[in-house]
Design a protein around this motif. Structure first.
Motif, short mmCIF file in Angstrom:
data_model
loop_
_atom_site.label_atom_id
_atom_site.label_comp_id
_atom_site.label_asym_id
_atom_site.label_seq_id
_atom_site.Cartn_x
_atom_site.Cartn_y
_atom_site.Cartn_z
N ALA A 100 0.86 -1.30 0.01
CA ALA A 100 -0.01 0.19 -0.04
C ALA A 100 0.88 1.06 0.11
O ALA A 100 0.40 2.23 -0.54
N ALA A 101 2.01 1.27 0.70
CA ALA A 101 3.07 2.23 0.67
C ALA A 101 4.51 1.89 0.70
O ALA A 101 4.84 0.87 1.32
N VAL A 102 5.16 3.08 0.53
CA VAL A 102 6.63 2.82 0.79
C VAL A 102 7.04 3.98 1.52
O VAL A 102 6.76 5.20 1.03
N GLN A 103 7.76 3.84 2.38
CA GLN A 103 8.50 4.81 3.50
C GLN A 103 9.94 4.67 3.46
O GLN A 103 10.57 3.54 3.20
N PHE A 104 10.72 5.70 2.89
CA PHE A 104 12.16 5.76 2.78
C PHE A 104 12.76 6.22 4.10
O PHE A 104 12.42 7.27 4.77
N THR A 105 13.43 5.41 4.77
CA THR A 105 14.13 5.77 5.95
C THR A 105 15.79 5.74 5.99
O THR A 105 16.27 5.31 4.66
N ASN A 106 16.58 5.95 7.13
CA ASN A 106 17.96 5.99 6.77
C ASN A 106 18.42 4.53 6.47
O ASN A 106 19.66 4.28 5.86
N THR A 107 17.64 3.52 6.96
CA THR A 107 18.10 2.21 6.69
C THR A 107 17.71 1.39 5.35
O THR A 107 17.90 0.40 5.13
N GLY A 108 16.83 2.36 4.61
CA GLY A 108 16.44 1.69 3.41
C GLY A 108 14.82 1.79 3.33
O GLY A 108 14.24 2.39 4.34
N PRO A 109 14.35 1.46 2.25
CA PRO A 109 12.65 1.51 2.12
C PRO A 109 12.10 0.50 3.00
O PRO A 109 12.65 -0.66 3.39
N GLU A 110 10.85 0.89 3.37
CA GLU A 110 10.17 0.00 4.33
C GLU A 110 8.75 0.10 3.75
O GLU A 110 8.36 1.07 3.32
#
Length: 138
Positions: free
Chosen positions: A105-115
């Motif tokens: 449903a969604a992609v979130q970009f964090t410091n450790t990579g996409p979630e």
């Protein structure tokens, strides 16, 4: 930064071991200058050896730049893979060992990579990493 992609095996602990076994540019310069400062004045470093050490320094810098560029490319590839999964049906490997099916449903970009956020019949899974995706359905 560790870069994940679909189907990769995560190896924890190897990054810290590698960090202890490598030397950065600043460390090399300090070591090199210390060697020049404390060399025996009666037996100075040979010119050929001095030039070989400078060549090693040049190779070190090129390797460092290559590593930085490669990390950037892997980050872009990982992001691209995550975005390509939007609205796709996937199977996710859970910590308990079983697979669960759902839709990204969604992609979130964090410091450790996409979630990924995945809607399943049982609810919403958040914080799903790319290596946890075991199957992408058409």
């Amino acid at each position: 930064m560790a870069i994940d992609s679909i189907g990769t095996v995560v190896n924890n602990g190897s990054a810290s071991l590698q960090a202890r076994n490598t030397i950065d540019q600043e460390g090399f310069i300090k070591l090199f200058l210390s060697q020049l400062q404390f060399q025996d004045p009666l037996e100075p470093v040979d010119n050929r050896e001095f030039l070989a050490q400078l060549a090693q320094f040049s190779n070190l810098e090129q390797s460092r730049q290559l590593g930085i560029n490669m990390e950037g490319m892997l980050t872009m590839e990982s992001s691209s893979q995550a975005l390509a999964l939007l609205s796709r049906a996937v199977d996710v490997v859970q910590v308990t060992g079983g697979n669960i099916a759902g839709t990204v449903a969604a992609v979130q970009f964090t410091n450790t990579g996409p979630e990924l956020t995945i809607n399943t019949a049982a609810g919403v899974l958040t914080g799903v990493r790319l290596p946890q995706v075991s199957l992408v359905k058409p």
